[in-house]
Scaffold this motif. Sequence first.
Motif, PDB file in Angstrom:
ATOM      1  N   PRO A  29       0.800  -1.225   0.000  1.00 42.18           N
ATOM      2  CA  PRO A  29       0.000   0.000   0.000  1.00 42.18           C
ATOM      3  C   PRO A  29       0.830   1.270   0.000  1.00 42.18           C
ATOM      4  O   PRO A  29       0.446   2.258  -0.586  1.00 42.18           O
ATOM      5  CB  PRO A  29      -0.846  -0.145   1.268  1.00 42.18           C
ATOM      6  CG  PRO A  29      -0.976  -1.617   1.441  1.00 42.18           C
ATOM      7  CD  PRO A  29       0.348  -2.181   1.016  1.00 42.18           C
ATOM      8  N   GLY A  30       1.961   1.269   0.688  1.00 42.75           N
ATOM      9  CA  GLY A  30       2.855   2.413   0.637  1.00 42.75           C
ATOM     10  C   GLY A  30       2.159   3.726   0.923  1.00 42.75           C
ATOM     11  O   GLY A  30       1.716   3.972   2.022  1.00 42.75           O
ATOM     12  N   TRP A  53      -2.342   5.464   4.631  1.00 43.54           N
ATOM     13  CA  TRP A  53      -1.370   4.449   5.042  1.00 43.54           C
ATOM     14  C   TRP A  53      -0.071   5.052   5.568  1.00 43.54           C
ATOM     15  O   TRP A  53       0.439   4.638   6.594  1.00 43.54           O
ATOM     16  CB  TRP A  53      -1.083   3.539   3.852  1.00 43.54           C
ATOM     17  CG  TRP A  53      -0.334   2.294   4.207  1.00 43.54           C
ATOM     18  CD1 TRP A  53       1.022   2.132   4.265  1.00 43.54           C
ATOM     19  CD2 TRP A  53      -0.907   1.027   4.551  1.00 43.54           C
ATOM     20  NE1 TRP A  53       1.327   0.843   4.634  1.00 43.54           N
ATOM     21  CE2 TRP A  53       0.170   0.149   4.801  1.00 43.54           C
ATOM     22  CE3 TRP A  53      -2.216   0.560   4.666  1.00 43.54           C
ATOM     23  CZ2 TRP A  53      -0.038  -1.185   5.169  1.00 43.54           C
ATOM     24  CZ3 TRP A  53      -2.405  -0.759   5.027  1.00 43.54           C
ATOM     25  CH2 TRP A  53      -1.325  -1.615   5.271  1.00 43.54           C
ATOM     26  N   SER A  54       0.440   6.034   4.872  1.00 42.65           N
ATOM     27  CA  SER A  54       1.782   6.532   5.192  1.00 42.65           C
ATOM     28  C   SER A  54       1.843   7.276   6.513  1.00 42.65           C
ATOM     29  O   SER A  54       2.893   7.313   7.164  1.00 42.65           O
ATOM     30  CB  SER A  54       2.278   7.434   4.062  1.00 42.65           C
ATOM     31  OG  SER A  54       1.405   8.541   3.905  1.00 42.65           O
ATOM     32  N   LYS A  72      -3.872  -0.755  10.788  1.00 40.62           N
ATOM     33  CA  LYS A  72      -3.108  -1.499   9.796  1.00 40.62           C
ATOM     34  C   LYS A  72      -2.017  -2.332  10.456  1.00 40.62           C
ATOM     35  O   LYS A  72      -1.599  -2.072  11.580  1.00 40.62           O
ATOM     36  CB  LYS A  72      -2.459  -0.539   8.791  1.00 40.62           C
ATOM     37  CG  LYS A  72      -1.277   0.204   9.378  1.00 40.62           C
ATOM     38  CD  LYS A  72      -0.672   1.172   8.386  1.00 40.62           C
ATOM     39  CE  LYS A  72       0.642   1.709   8.937  1.00 40.62           C
ATOM     40  NZ  LYS A  72       1.119   2.898   8.235  1.00 40.62           N
ATOM     41  N   ASP A  73      -1.577  -3.347   9.725  1.00 38.62           N
ATOM     42  CA  ASP A  73      -0.360  -4.071  10.039  1.00 38.62           C
ATOM     43  C   ASP A  73       0.504  -3.949   8.790  1.00 38.62           C
ATOM     44  O   ASP A  73       0.278  -4.658   7.799  1.00 38.62           O
ATOM     45  CB  ASP A  73      -0.667  -5.531  10.367  1.00 38.62           C
ATOM     46  CG  ASP A  73       0.562  -6.310  10.781  1.00 38.62           C
ATOM     47  OD1 ASP A  73       1.681  -5.911  10.364  1.00 38.62           O
ATOM     48  OD2 ASP A  73       0.424  -7.299  11.494  1.00 38.62           O
ATOM     49  N   ALA A  74       1.476  -3.038   8.831  1.00 38.53           N
ATOM     50  CA  ALA A  74       2.278  -2.769   7.649  1.00 38.53           C
ATOM     51  C   ALA A  74       3.075  -3.988   7.210  1.00 38.53           C
ATOM     52  O   ALA A  74       3.295  -4.201   6.008  1.00 38.53           O
ATOM     53  CB  ALA A  74       3.199  -1.589   7.906  1.00 38.53           C
ATOM     54  N   ALA A  75       3.503  -4.798   8.155  1.00 30.84           N
ATOM     55  CA  ALA A  75       4.303  -5.977   7.812  1.00 30.84           C
ATOM     56  C   ALA A  75       3.494  -6.986   7.009  1.00 30.84           C
ATOM     57  O   ALA A  75       4.046  -7.772   6.239  1.00 30.84           O
ATOM     58  CB  ALA A  75       4.844  -6.620   9.076  1.00 30.84           C
ATOM     59  N   ASN A  99      -6.979   3.303  -3.007  1.00 28.18           N
ATOM     60  CA  ASN A  99      -6.645   4.214  -4.096  1.00 28.18           C
ATOM     61  C   ASN A  99      -5.278   4.815  -3.835  1.00 28.18           C
ATOM     62  O   ASN A  99      -4.894   4.994  -2.680  1.00 28.18           O
ATOM     63  CB  ASN A  99      -7.698   5.316  -4.242  1.00 28.18           C
ATOM     64  CG  ASN A  99      -7.731   5.877  -5.640  1.00 28.18           C
ATOM     65  OD1 ASN A  99      -7.992   5.161  -6.602  1.00 28.18           O
ATOM     66  ND2 ASN A  99      -7.455   7.153  -5.771  1.00 28.18           N
ATOM     67  N   SER A 100      -4.576   5.145  -4.895  1.00 29.32           N
ATOM     68  CA  SER A 100      -3.217   5.661  -4.740  1.00 29.32           C
ATOM     69  C   SER A 100      -3.205   7.070  -4.160  1.00 29.32           C
ATOM     70  O   SER A 100      -2.199   7.514  -3.622  1.00 29.32           O
ATOM     71  CB  SER A 100      -2.491   5.639  -6.076  1.00 29.32           C
ATOM     72  OG  SER A 100      -3.202   6.391  -7.031  1.00 29.32           O
ATOM     73  N   ARG A 101      -4.316   7.769  -4.277  1.00 23.28           N
ATOM     74  CA  ARG A 101      -4.427   9.103  -3.687  1.00 23.28           C
ATOM     75  C   ARG A 101      -5.790   9.254  -3.029  1.00 23.28           C
ATOM     76  O   ARG A 101      -6.769   8.643  -3.447  1.00 23.28           O
ATOM     77  CB  ARG A 101      -4.279  10.191  -4.756  1.00 23.28           C
ATOM     78  CG  ARG A 101      -2.909  10.291  -5.393  1.00 23.28           C
ATOM     79  CD  ARG A 101      -2.843  11.548  -6.258  1.00 23.28           C
ATOM     80  NE  ARG A 101      -3.785  11.501  -7.371  1.00 23.28           N
ATOM     81  CZ  ARG A 101      -4.236  12.577  -8.002  1.00 23.28           C
ATOM     82  NH1 ARG A 101      -3.870  13.782  -7.603  1.00 23.28           N
ATOM     83  NH2 ARG A 101      -5.075  12.462  -9.021  1.00 23.28           N
TER      84      ARG A 101
END
Length: 123
Positions: A29-30, A53-54, A72-75, A99-101
Motif C-alpha cells: 500500500p505504501g 497508510w503513510s 493497519k499491520d504494515a508488515a 486508491n493511490s491518492r
Amino acid sequence: QVQLVESGGGSVQAGGSMRLSCSANGRTPGSWTMAWFRQAPGKEREFVALLIWSVDSPYYADSVKGRFTISKDAAKDTVYLQMTDLKPEDTAIYYCAANSRLLGVEERNWGSWGQGTQVTVSS
C-alpha cells in the motif's frame, strides 16, 4: 491497482464485536489510502472509514465514530476494521477499497475493491 481480499465477516448479536481484515496482495500500500465501505440490502454503498497508510491517519463516518476503529499491520499489508457495540443497522456487505491518492470518500474515487464480506447483526 491492487488486489484486495477481505475476511472476518459473520453473524453476531447486537452489542457484540467483530474484526474485519483486508489484505493487499501484489502491491504494498505504501502511500495509498485504504478504506472500508458497506452496502445494506436495498441501499447504496456508503463510506465507513479510511486510513491514510503513510501517516496512519484515520477518518470515520459519523454513524460509526466511537464504535469502529480502522488500523493497519504494515508488515502484512493488511488493514483492519474493529467493530464494537454493533447494531442491527450495521448489517451489510463490507467492502475494502484502495486508491493511490485520497480524492474523497465517494465510491467513484476508489480504484480497487475487494469482493466483500457479509456482516449480520441480530437484535
